[in-house]
Design an enzyme around this catalytic site. Structure first.
Site, PDB file in Angstrom:
ATOM      1  CG  ASN A  19      32.892  31.876  36.606  1.00 48.74           C
ATOM      2  OD1 ASN A  19      31.839  32.334  36.479  1.00 48.74           O
ATOM      3  ND2 ASN A  19      33.962  32.441  36.846  1.00 48.74           N
ATOM      4  CG  ASP A  46      31.279  35.278  36.913  1.00 44.46           C
ATOM      5  OD1 ASP A  46      30.857  34.905  38.110  1.00 44.46           O
ATOM      6  OD2 ASP A  46      32.473  35.454  36.844  1.00 44.46           O
ATOM      7  CG  HIS A  47      29.420  35.002  31.451  1.00 45.89           C
ATOM      8  ND1 HIS A  47      29.517  36.273  31.611  1.00 45.89           N
ATOM      9  CD2 HIS A  47      30.689  34.568  31.692  1.00 45.89           C
ATOM     10  CE1 HIS A  47      30.681  36.643  31.627  1.00 45.89           C
ATOM     11  NE2 HIS A  47      31.646  35.573  31.756  1.00 45.89           N
ATOM     12  NE  ARG A  67      14.864  41.816  27.367  1.00 41.48           N
ATOM     13  CZ  ARG A  67      13.784  41.361  26.762  1.00 41.48           C
ATOM     14  NH1 ARG A  67      12.813  40.821  27.359  1.00 41.48           N
ATOM     15  NH2 ARG A  67      13.853  41.121  25.449  1.00 41.48           N
ATOM     16  CG  HIS A 105      35.230  37.887  38.933  1.00 40.52           C
ATOM     17  ND1 HIS A 105      35.834  38.258  37.827  1.00 40.52           N
ATOM     18  CD2 HIS A 105      35.425  38.962  40.174  1.00 40.52           C
ATOM     19  CE1 HIS A 105      36.346  39.420  38.314  1.00 40.52           C
ATOM     20  NE2 HIS A 105      36.283  39.845  39.459  1.00 40.52           N
ATOM     21  NE  ARG A 161      34.718  42.862  36.037  1.00 42.92           N
ATOM     22  CZ  ARG A 161      35.595  42.349  35.275  1.00 42.92           C
ATOM     23  NH1 ARG A 161      35.945  41.034  34.958  1.00 42.92           N
ATOM     24  NH2 ARG A 161      36.648  43.070  35.093  1.00 42.92           N
ATOM     25  NE  ARG A 176      32.001  44.098  33.882  1.00 41.31           N
ATOM     26  CZ  ARG A 176      33.164  44.340  33.335  1.00 41.31           C
ATOM     27  NH1 ARG A 176      33.522  43.436  32.242  1.00 41.31           N
ATOM     28  NH2 ARG A 176      34.075  45.311  33.546  1.00 41.31           N
ATOM     29  CG  HIS A 177      29.382  39.119  35.906  1.00 34.75           C
ATOM     30  ND1 HIS A 177      29.907  38.755  37.052  1.00 34.75           N
ATOM     31  CD2 HIS A 177      30.272  39.090  34.942  1.00 34.75           C
ATOM     32  CE1 HIS A 177      31.284  38.528  36.825  1.00 34.75           C
ATOM     33  NE2 HIS A 177      31.511  38.939  35.678  1.00 34.75           N
ATOM     34  CD  GLU A 198      36.863  33.807  39.155  1.00 32.61           C
ATOM     35  OE1 GLU A 198      36.365  34.831  38.595  1.00 32.61           O
ATOM     36  OE2 GLU A 198      37.268  32.772  38.705  1.00 32.61           O
ATOM     37  CB  THR A 252      36.619  38.589  30.214  1.00 36.49           C
ATOM     38  OG1 THR A 252      37.019  37.520  31.103  1.00 36.49           O
ATOM     39  CG2 THR A 252      37.787  38.490  29.313  1.00 36.49           C
ATOM     40  CB  THR A 253      40.002  38.135  34.476  1.00 37.80           C
ATOM     41  OG1 THR A 253      38.838  38.381  35.188  1.00 37.80           O
ATOM     42  CG2 THR A 253      40.836  38.463  35.325  1.00 37.80           C
ATOM     43  CD  GLU A 284      41.618  29.842  38.442  1.00 40.20           C
ATOM     44  OE1 GLU A 284      41.190  29.563  39.422  1.00 40.20           O
ATOM     45  OE2 GLU A 284      41.143  29.876  37.276  1.00 40.20           O
ATOM     46  CG  HIS A 324      40.353  33.519  31.456  1.00 43.05           C
ATOM     47  ND1 HIS A 324      39.994  33.995  30.235  1.00 43.05           N
ATOM     48  CD2 HIS A 324      39.776  34.268  32.267  1.00 43.05           C
ATOM     49  CE1 HIS A 324      39.340  35.159  30.203  1.00 43.05           C
ATOM     50  NE2 HIS A 324      39.066  35.241  31.321  1.00 43.05           N
ATOM     51  N   GLY A 325      38.837  30.669  29.410  1.00 43.84           N
ATOM     52  CA  GLY A 325      38.635  30.526  27.943  1.00 43.84           C
ATOM     53  C   GLY A 325      38.535  29.118  27.669  1.00 43.84           C
ATOM     54  N   GLY A 354      33.660  28.642  32.705  1.00 40.91           N
ATOM     55  CA  GLY A 354      32.227  29.364  32.819  1.00 40.91           C
ATOM     56  C   GLY A 354      31.740  29.687  31.302  1.00 40.91           C
TER      57      GLY A 354
HETATM   58  N1  PXP Z   1      39.400  31.612  36.435  1.00 35.41           N
HETATM   59  C1  PXP Z   1      39.399  32.943  36.818  1.00 35.41           C
HETATM   60  C2  PXP Z   1      40.129  33.334  37.772  1.00 35.41           C
HETATM   61  C3  PXP Z   1      38.459  33.723  36.035  1.00 35.41           C
HETATM   62  O1  PXP Z   1      38.704  35.013  36.309  1.00 35.41           O
HETATM   63  C4  PXP Z   1      37.629  33.262  35.052  1.00 35.41           C
HETATM   64  C5  PXP Z   1      36.680  34.144  34.367  1.00 35.41           C
HETATM   65  O2  PXP Z   1      35.856  34.922  35.391  1.00 35.41           O
HETATM   66  C6  PXP Z   1      37.697  32.026  34.809  1.00 35.41           C
HETATM   67  C7  PXP Z   1      38.424  31.051  35.553  1.00 35.41           C
HETATM   68  C8  PXP Z   1      36.749  31.541  34.013  1.00 35.41           C
HETATM   69  O3  PXP Z   1      36.784  31.767  32.437  1.00 35.41           O
HETATM   70  P1  PXP Z   1      35.803  31.494  31.451  1.00 35.41           P
HETATM   71  O4  PXP Z   1      34.573  32.201  31.833  1.00 35.41           O
HETATM   72  O5  PXP Z   1      36.544  31.994  30.235  1.00 35.41           O
HETATM   73  O6  PXP Z   1      35.722  30.025  31.132  1.00 35.41           O
END
Ligand code: PXP
Length: 260
Positions: free
Chosen positions: A15, A17-18, A26, A51, A53, A57-58, A78, A108-109, A159, A202-203, A224
């Protein structure tokens, strides 16, 4: 009885996103999420997750356009179950669409989707996405009711939200962490018994990924934030390769076959 062997090779979805979060801090073009996605591909990512959103935001619409244009591996988009997002997905027809809950005020989600409460809406929402060939996945907590509802609406994939497991781990609450891990394990088996493909995410970090990677039913992990953060120290290539190695190690330890 859970399968003694994994159902298939465990894929890693990265992922990005970040990377966009840092760029947007910036307001300029750097770092470029598409460049990160190409680096992730080169490091062995099996797919790229992004994702889009509601508040952008990202990841932005232009990022999605550029990812669709440039990726060689499948894109997992996503998104929330809104008309705007549905139109975007139908225009791009990404390989996969993961439906997530979204609140503007969340960082976050935070939780899984309440499928059981929105069954009718979600069934209608995903039908056209499936018709154009998107593999639809529903992001849910390890909860039997939600899994049954995801199955009833015709989603081929769920998921499982690993956030609670990871948070208990960070807090050092071993009992709660292990209880959540057990719930995830049981619900992965239950979902698979209904014919659903099981993903998780996630996480996840280097320290907590292996027990989840060892679930035989889990076919894909989406990771991610930790990978992008760790890239500060070892580069994206290094962080992704290390995560992949830990996933392979977990499969090899559990099943004697790292390619599983
Ligand atoms: N899976 C889903 C459905 C998510 O929404 C996210 C966060 O956007 C992730 C996985 C990845 O989570 P993380 O960035 O904490 O690894």
């Amino acid at each position: 009885m859970p399968p003694a062997k994994p159902l298939g090779r465990l894929r890693l979805g990265v992922n990005i996103d970040h990377v966009a979060t840092v760029r947007n801090a910036r307001g300029g073009p750097w770092p470029d999420p598409v460049r990160a996605a190409k680096a992730a591909e080169a490091a062995g990512a099996d797919g790229i997750t992004a994702h889009l959103r509601e508040d952008r935001r990202h990841i932005t619409d232009a990022d999605i356009d550029a990812l669709v244009e440039n990726l060689s591996v499948p894109l997992n988009l996503e998104m929330a179950a809104t008309e705007e997002m549905q139109a975007i997905a139908l225009r791009h027809k990404p390989h996969a669409v993961c439906i997530v809950p979204e609140k503007r005020e969340e960082r976050t989600t935070e939780g899984g989707l309440e499928v059981a409460r929105e069954e009718n809406h979600l069934a209608h929402f995903i039908a056209p996405l499936r018709e154009v060939g998107c593999r639809v996945s529903i992001f849910i907590a390890a909860d039997r009711r939600q899994i049954e509802a995801a199955h009833r609406i015709g989603a081929p994939v769920i998921e499982l939200h690993t956030g609670a497991y990871c948070e208990h781990d960070i807090a050092g609450d071993i009992e709660a962490r292990d209880a959540e891990l057990e719930r995830l394990r049981e619900m992965a088996t239950f979902a698979s018994s209904l014919g659903l493909e099981v993903h998780a995410g996630h996480g996840l970090t280097f320290d907590n990924v292996k027990p989840v990677a060892a679930f035989p039913e889990v076919m894909e992990l989406n990771i991610g934030h930790f990978l992008v953060g760790e890239a500060i120290f070892s580069g994206l290539d290094g962080s992704i390769r290390q995560m992949r190695a830990l996933m392979d190690e977990a499969r090899a330890e559990a099943f004697g076959d790292a390619s599983a």
